[in-house]
Design a protein around this motif. Structure first.
Motif, PDB file in Angstrom:
ATOM      1  N   LYS A 165      15.205 -11.816 -22.823  1.00 26.37           N
ATOM      2  CA  LYS A 165      16.235 -12.421 -21.981  1.00 26.37           C
ATOM      3  C   LYS A 165      15.797 -13.777 -21.405  1.00 26.37           C
ATOM      4  N   LYS A 166      14.909 -14.457 -22.117  1.00 29.24           N
ATOM      5  CA  LYS A 166      14.443 -15.808 -21.729  1.00 29.24           C
ATOM      6  C   LYS A 166      13.808 -15.837 -20.336  1.00 29.24           C
ATOM      7  N   GLN A 167      13.197 -14.719 -19.938  1.00 23.48           N
ATOM      8  CA  GLN A 167      12.644 -14.663 -18.585  1.00 23.48           C
ATOM      9  C   GLN A 167      11.439 -15.584 -18.409  1.00 23.48           C
ATOM     10  N   ASN A 168      10.615 -15.759 -19.434  1.00 21.75           N
ATOM     11  CA  ASN A 168       9.496 -16.694 -19.345  1.00 21.75           C
ATOM     12  C   ASN A 168      10.006 -18.129 -19.350  1.00 21.75           C
ATOM     13  N   PHE A 169      10.904 -18.402 -20.275  1.00 21.06           N
ATOM     14  CA  PHE A 169      11.455 -19.744 -20.426  1.00 21.06           C
ATOM     15  C   PHE A 169      12.113 -20.219 -19.135  1.00 21.06           C
ATOM     16  N   GLU A 170      12.823 -19.321 -18.486  1.00 23.78           N
ATOM     17  CA  GLU A 170      13.529 -19.683 -17.254  1.00 23.78           C
ATOM     18  C   GLU A 170      12.691 -19.477 -16.001  1.00 23.78           C
ATOM     19  N   GLY A 171      11.452 -19.013 -16.151  1.00 22.21           N
ATOM     20  CA  GLY A 171      10.550 -18.868 -15.024  1.00 22.21           C
ATOM     21  C   GLY A 171      10.892 -17.737 -14.077  1.00 22.21           C
ATOM     22  N   ARG A 172      11.673 -16.749 -14.547  1.00 22.81           N
ATOM     23  CA  ARG A 172      12.057 -15.634 -13.679  1.00 22.81           C
ATOM     24  C   ARG A 172      10.996 -14.541 -13.636  1.00 22.81           C
ATOM     25  N   ASN A 173      10.277 -14.385 -14.732  1.00 26.04           N
ATOM     26  CA  ASN A 173       9.229 -13.364 -14.801  1.00 26.04           C
ATOM     27  C   ASN A 173       8.328 -13.725 -15.974  1.00 26.04           C
ATOM     28  N   TYR A 174       7.031 -13.698 -15.744  1.00 18.50           N
ATOM     29  CA  TYR A 174       6.099 -14.065 -16.802  1.00 18.50           C
ATOM     30  C   TYR A 174       5.472 -12.814 -17.402  1.00 18.50           C
ATOM     31  N   THR A 175       5.459 -12.769 -18.729  1.00 19.51           N
ATOM     32  CA  THR A 175       4.884 -11.642 -19.453  1.00 19.51           C
ATOM     33  C   THR A 175       3.930 -12.159 -20.508  1.00 19.51           C
ATOM     34  N   VAL A 176       2.931 -11.374 -20.803  1.00 15.40           N
ATOM     35  CA  VAL A 176       1.914 -11.748 -21.797  1.00 15.40           C
ATOM     36  C   VAL A 176       2.256 -11.114 -23.129  1.00 15.40           C
ATOM     37  N   VAL A 195      -3.890 -32.702 -22.853  1.00 17.15           N
ATOM     38  CA  VAL A 195      -3.444 -31.522 -23.596  1.00 17.15           C
ATOM     39  C   VAL A 195      -3.445 -30.286 -22.705  1.00 17.15           C
ATOM     40  N   LEU A 196      -4.500 -30.099 -21.959  1.00 18.28           N
ATOM     41  CA  LEU A 196      -4.559 -28.944 -21.055  1.00 18.28           C
ATOM     42  C   LEU A 196      -3.425 -28.975 -20.042  1.00 18.28           C
ATOM     43  N   ASN A 197      -3.159 -30.128 -19.478  1.00 16.57           N
ATOM     44  CA  ASN A 197      -2.087 -30.256 -18.496  1.00 16.57           C
ATOM     45  C   ASN A 197      -0.727 -29.943 -19.129  1.00 16.57           C
ATOM     46  N   GLU A 198      -0.530 -30.405 -20.359  1.00 20.51           N
ATOM     47  CA  GLU A 198       0.720 -30.111 -21.065  1.00 20.51           C
ATOM     48  C   GLU A 198       0.857 -28.609 -21.339  1.00 20.51           C
ATOM     49  N   LEU A 199      -0.208 -27.997 -21.825  1.00 19.67           N
ATOM     50  CA  LEU A 199      -0.134 -26.595 -22.220  1.00 19.67           C
ATOM     51  C   LEU A 199       0.105 -25.675 -21.029  1.00 19.67           C
ATOM     52  N   ILE A 200      -0.598 -25.912 -19.936  1.00 17.99           N
ATOM     53  CA  ILE A 200      -0.465 -24.986 -18.807  1.00 17.99           C
ATOM     54  C   ILE A 200       0.873 -25.128 -18.091  1.00 17.99           C
ATOM     55  N   HIS A 201       1.540 -26.281 -18.289  1.00 18.63           N
ATOM     56  CA  HIS A 201       2.827 -26.491 -17.614  1.00 18.63           C
ATOM     57  C   HIS A 201       4.026 -26.387 -18.558  1.00 18.63           C
ATOM     58  N   GLN A 202       3.801 -25.968 -19.816  1.00 13.15           N
ATOM     59  CA  GLN A 202       4.964 -25.812 -20.684  1.00 13.15           C
ATOM     60  C   GLN A 202       5.809 -24.640 -20.208  1.00 13.15           C
ATOM     61  N   LYS A 203       7.083 -24.659 -20.561  1.00 15.98           N
ATOM     62  CA  LYS A 203       8.035 -23.719 -19.969  1.00 15.98           C
ATOM     63  C   LYS A 203       7.690 -22.257 -20.241  1.00 15.98           C
ATOM     64  N   SER A 204       7.158 -21.990 -21.394  1.00 13.35           N
ATOM     65  CA  SER A 204       6.808 -20.610 -21.711  1.00 13.35           C
ATOM     66  C   SER A 204       5.487 -20.569 -22.461  1.00 13.35           C
ATOM     67  N   TRP A 205       4.665 -19.613 -22.108  1.00 13.08           N
ATOM     68  CA  TRP A 205       3.443 -19.361 -22.873  1.00 13.08           C
ATOM     69  C   TRP A 205       3.712 -18.313 -23.946  1.00 13.08           C
ATOM     70  N   SER A 206       4.800 -17.576 -23.799  1.00 16.05           N
ATOM     71  CA  SER A 206       5.146 -16.520 -24.741  1.00 16.05           C
ATOM     72  C   SER A 206       6.028 -17.068 -25.856  1.00 16.05           C
ATOM     73  N   LEU A 207       5.934 -16.476 -27.022  1.00 11.82           N
ATOM     74  CA  LEU A 207       6.749 -16.890 -28.154  1.00 11.82           C
ATOM     75  C   LEU A 207       8.211 -16.498 -27.922  1.00 11.82           C
ATOM     76  N   PRO A 208       9.138 -17.263 -28.473  1.00 11.65           N
ATOM     77  CA  PRO A 208      10.559 -16.993 -28.223  1.00 11.65           C
ATOM     78  C   PRO A 208      10.974 -15.556 -28.542  1.00 11.65           C
ATOM     79  N   ALA A 209      10.495 -15.032 -29.679  1.00 12.35           N
ATOM     80  CA  ALA A 209      10.916 -13.691 -30.090  1.00 12.35           C
ATOM     81  C   ALA A 209      10.443 -12.607 -29.143  1.00 12.35           C
ATOM     82  N   HIS A 210       9.443 -12.933 -28.305  1.00 14.58           N
ATOM     83  CA  HIS A 210       8.891 -11.943 -27.389  1.00 14.58           C
ATOM     84  C   HIS A 210       9.316 -12.207 -25.937  1.00 14.58           C
ATOM     85  N   ASP A 211      10.175 -13.184 -25.748  1.00 23.20           N
ATOM     86  CA  ASP A 211      10.601 -13.582 -24.402  1.00 23.20           C
ATOM     87  C   ASP A 211      11.927 -12.908 -24.083  1.00 23.20           C
TER      88      ASP A 211
END
Length: 649
Positions: free
Chosen positions: A168-179, A150-166
């Motif tokens: 321009k999909k920057q977290n999802f696409e790995g361009r910039n990570y925001t909390v 579970v830990l390995n899955e969670l830390i490597h999922q595409k985004s830690w941020s919720l879609p509505a807060h991402d």
């Protein structure tokens, strides 16, 4: 005891009931802030960081004790509250782990819907707490492989941020990570798991967790402060985002970062920027976001306070501000009567005072809330952070209970003068009688509903009239320019006037000017000018006067006095989820489950018509009853509400 801080029935419950909808009802990033920050972005204070580092323990520490403390964990193992958790964890051992789903995450961007992606993310995180609890309770190693997966899955999922807060999909696409709210909570729970299990976990995995935590959370926040960018604007906002994100980031740092100096950076950040959260409450402690978000935001402020307090051995106390005590009394003072509260802002119907917060504050601040002082916390196993804080000793459980009984509500009234909100209660004993909540305020409040002049009426323990509350979940329209297309959120769905066919406007300029507040034991008069809420050039006067009488079972009269420069239509609305019927040309009866109420309508300057509309917009359906006056240059309309009792009305 309801210890789910994230209330928000407002469904503002984050990670509640197996985390079916992670933060599905949390504030969107476009939520208006209600005041200017008291702590703007500045470079880190290296001297202060050094001072804090000297306060911190040599090793990172989360809430509670690691699994090695068998005396404590064996005691919890024999507590029946926690036995069911092992069964839940055993069920996960024979199930496939919920897969990450790009399509569900991206539905927010393609269709504007939030629940699918949030539920998908929540279902994954929901595995962590029961598995970690079970392993710590049992200490047999049989849950460790699943936890590591579970830990390995969670830390490597595409985004830690919720879609509505991402953005321009920057977290999802790995361009910039925001909390965001989701990433902060995820990080805190992962760090708490690593702290509890420590050497049970593979060293390579622990190192990878820390690396990903730095990539997704720690470094991005530090970059925002260093570069003075707006990626983490929540540092300087004054709504719930500030305390929630700070609690997650700080708690994660304290639980997992090995170096004291680095840990101290995040405590210094929390110490400075949490002041903005407190600034978001009015000086009398009122929360303009409503009771649900109070439970969510201030609940996380408490998590943050307790975490920092424990880490610094009491040297840094975020309860030191005298305003905290006023904030702590908000919930008991907001009660109308019989444990019923108004659904102001995005608060959900039926939201109650957060028992965990009142337990914690009453014991820590000596409030004397006897109803809450002796509650027994703990027993929940859905959130590693909150649950561990309550399962183990904390500042509240160690505090001495105040011998003094509280002077807080219920009394005959609570007046939040700074917020322009008045709570009215009858001068009778027992369950009967009528109470009311009367709201002034302004339309720049966080989670605002354009509801200047709104009110709520409770008879017995039933809310028969007033604010319909917030949506069950948010969409892409919930925050931003299209928010008030929803009748539920606009003034149209509230018991306020419709002036010349125009609804209230958003913004700070739309505010209630309190003209008089005359109170006595028998009767209260509360008068406000609400004309600034309406962008109607022909409107020259609009006052709303509330008269609350405590005679008998109490009554409330609401009078709108208006004037135009030319003849215009004027309408008021009655909002209810009760059954209703017109019983006379000037009277409407409202029937709840057990209680009844009569509304009597009187007008000057012309006749009126009654029309009704059922509104159902992602919330329990309600009825808007329009009292429509004929066009006029001036006039007034008074509606008097009385409980229907055996006595003659």
């Amino acid at each position: 005891m309801n210890r789910k801080f994230i209330a928000i029935g407002l469904g503002c419950l984050f990670l509640i009931n197996a985390v079916k909808a992670v933060a599905s009802n949390l504030a969107g990033p476009d939520t208006a802030d209600i005041t200017r920050p008291v702590a703007p972005l500045v470079p880190l204070d290296r001297q202060r960081i050094g001072q804090i580092a000297a306060m911190l323990p040599a090793l990172p520490k989360g809430f509670g004790e690691g699994y090695q403390n068998r005396k404590v964990w064996d005691s919890l193992y024999h507590n029946l509250k926690y036995q069911k958790t092992i069964k839940i964890a055993e069920g996960f051992l024979n199930k496939p782990f919920p897969a990450w789903n790009d399509e569900q995450y991206l539905l927010y961007f393609t269709k504007g819907t939030r629940p699918e992606g949030e539920n998908m993310m929540g279902s994954r995180l929901a595995w962590l707490a029961p598995l970690v609890w079970a392993e710590c309770l049992e200490d047999k190693g049989r849950f460790v492989p699943a936890i590591e997966m579970v830990l390995n899955e969670l830390i490597h999922q595409k985004s830690w941020s919720l879609p509505a807060h991402d953005k321009k999909k920057q977290n999802f696409e790995g361009r910039n990570y925001t909390v965001d709210l989701g990433a902060a909570g995820l990080a805190h729970n992962i760090a708490q798991a690593v702290y509890l299990l420590n050497d049970k976990l593979n060293p390579q995995l622990r190192a990878e967790v820390l690396k990903q935590m730095d990539t997704h959370v720690f470094s991005p926040v530090l970059r925002s402060i260093a570069a003075h960018n707006n990626d983490h604007y929540w540092l300087t906002v004054t709504n719930n985002w500030n305390s929630v994100c700070l609690a997650g980031v700080t708690g994660a740092a304290l639980a997992i970062i090995p170096d004291k100096q680095q840990r101290a950076q995040f405590v210094a950040i929390a110490e400075r920027y949490s002041r903005n959260s407190i600034a978001g409450f009015t000086d009398d402690g009122y929360c303009t976001e409503g009771l649900g978000y109070y439970a969510y935001g201030f609940g996380h402020y408490i998590l943050l306070r307790e975490n920092v307090l424990q880490a610094t051995k009491g040297a840094i106390d975020l309860f030191a501000d005298a305003k905290i005590k006023r904030i702590a009394t908000y919930a008991p003072n907001l009660q109308i009567i019989n444990d019923v509260y108004p659904n102001i802002a995005d608060c959900h119907v039926g939201t109650k005072a957060p028992a965990a917060i009142l337990w914690y504050c009453s014991r820590n601040l000596g409030l004397g809330l006897k109803k809450y002082d002796n509650l027994t916390p703990g027993g929940s196993t859905v959130n590693l952070v909150e649950d561990m804080m309550y399962a183990f000793p904390n500042s509240a459980s160690r505090a001495q209970v105040s011998p003094q009984a509280s002077a807080l509500a219920p009394g005959i009234r609570s007046y939040f003068k700074d917020a322009g909100v008045l709570i009215e209660r009858p001068d009778i004993t027992g369950k009967g009688g009528m109470g009311a909540a009367l709201k002034g305020g302004n339309n720049n409040e966080s989670h605002n509903h354009n509801d200047v002049g709104s009110y709520t009426i409770v008879v017995g323990n039933e809310l028969l009239m007033g604010d319909a509350g917030g949506p069950n979940f948010y969409t892409a329209k919930s925050f931003g320019p299209n928010r008030y297309q929803y009748k539920l959120l606009a003034s149209y769905g509230h018991p306020v006037p419709l002036v010349a066919g125009i609804q209230q406007q958003p913004g700070a300029a739309a505010q209630a000017k309190i003209l008089s507040a005359n109170f006595s034991d028998k009767q209260d008069e509360f008068v406000m000018d609400i004309s600034s809420a309406y962008p109607v050039p022909a409107l020259s006067k609009l006052t709303r006067a509330f008269t609350y009488s405590r005679e008998g079972a109490a009554s409330l009269s609401v009078t709108d006095d208006f004037r135009f420069t030319e003849s215009k239509p004027f309408e008021i609305a009655l909002i209810t989820r009760a059954r209703w019927k017109q019983i006379a040309p000037d009277q409407i009866e409202f029937d709840g489950q057990k209680e009844k109420m009569i509304a009597t309508i009187k007008t000057t300057g012309g006749t009126f018509a009654i029309k009704s509309e059922t509104i159902e917009e992602n919330a329990p359906a309600f009825t808007r009853i329009g009292i429509v006056l004929n066009p006029a240059v001036a006039g007034s309309v008074t509606v008097t509400f009385k409980p229907l009792t055996n006595k003659k009305l």
